[in-house]
Design a protein around this motif. Structure first.
Motif, PDB file in Angstrom:
ATOM      1  N   VAL A  42     -10.800 -13.635 -34.502  1.00  8.99           N
ATOM      2  CA  VAL A  42     -12.212 -13.486 -34.137  1.00  8.99           C
ATOM      3  C   VAL A  42     -12.367 -13.699 -32.634  1.00  8.99           C
ATOM      4  N   SER A  43     -13.524 -13.319 -32.118  1.00  8.46           N
ATOM      5  CA  SER A  43     -13.783 -13.523 -30.691  1.00  8.46           C
ATOM      6  C   SER A  43     -14.081 -15.002 -30.429  1.00  8.46           C
ATOM      7  N   ARG A  44     -13.984 -15.389 -29.177  1.00  7.57           N
ATOM      8  CA  ARG A  44     -14.293 -16.777 -28.813  1.00  7.57           C
ATOM      9  C   ARG A  44     -15.758 -17.097 -29.081  1.00  7.57           C
ATOM     10  N   ALA A  45     -16.639 -16.110 -28.883  1.00  6.17           N
ATOM     11  CA  ALA A  45     -18.070 -16.334 -29.142  1.00  6.17           C
ATOM     12  C   ALA A  45     -18.305 -16.628 -30.627  1.00  6.17           C
ATOM     13  N   THR A  46     -17.641 -15.873 -31.494  1.00  7.53           N
ATOM     14  CA  THR A  46     -17.755 -16.098 -32.934  1.00  7.53           C
ATOM     15  C   THR A  46     -17.212 -17.476 -33.292  1.00  7.53           C
TER      16      THR A  46
END
Length: 77
Positions: A42-46
């Motif tokens: 997953v992305s760091r934001a997620t």
């Protein structure tokens, strides 16, 4: 909308890893954001949103400058 869904799924995966599977114990430090986001795909934001969710549920605690740790209170949940 899908980001929220993905962050909830990620929070569930982390929660299961901590509580159900016992791979992380109270007081254990989580890998850094980059490593953990790559492991979970997953992305760091997620990942940040998932961590925020678990912090609100007192499963994790964020210590500025030190990292993210499994809360000692996780046993009570």
């Amino acid at each position: 909308m899908s980001k929220r869904n993905l962050s909830q799924q990620t929070a569930e995966r982390l929660y299961n890893s901590i509580v159900a599977e016992g791979t992380l114990r109270p007081g254990d430090k989580l890998p850094n954001e980059v490593e953990l986001s790559q492991q979970l795909g997953v992305s760091r934001a997620t990942l940040r949103e998932a961590i925020r969710t678990l912090t609100e549920r007192e499963v994790l605690e964020v210590r500025r400058g030190k990292g993210t740790f499994v809360s000692p209170r996780v046993r009570e949940i």
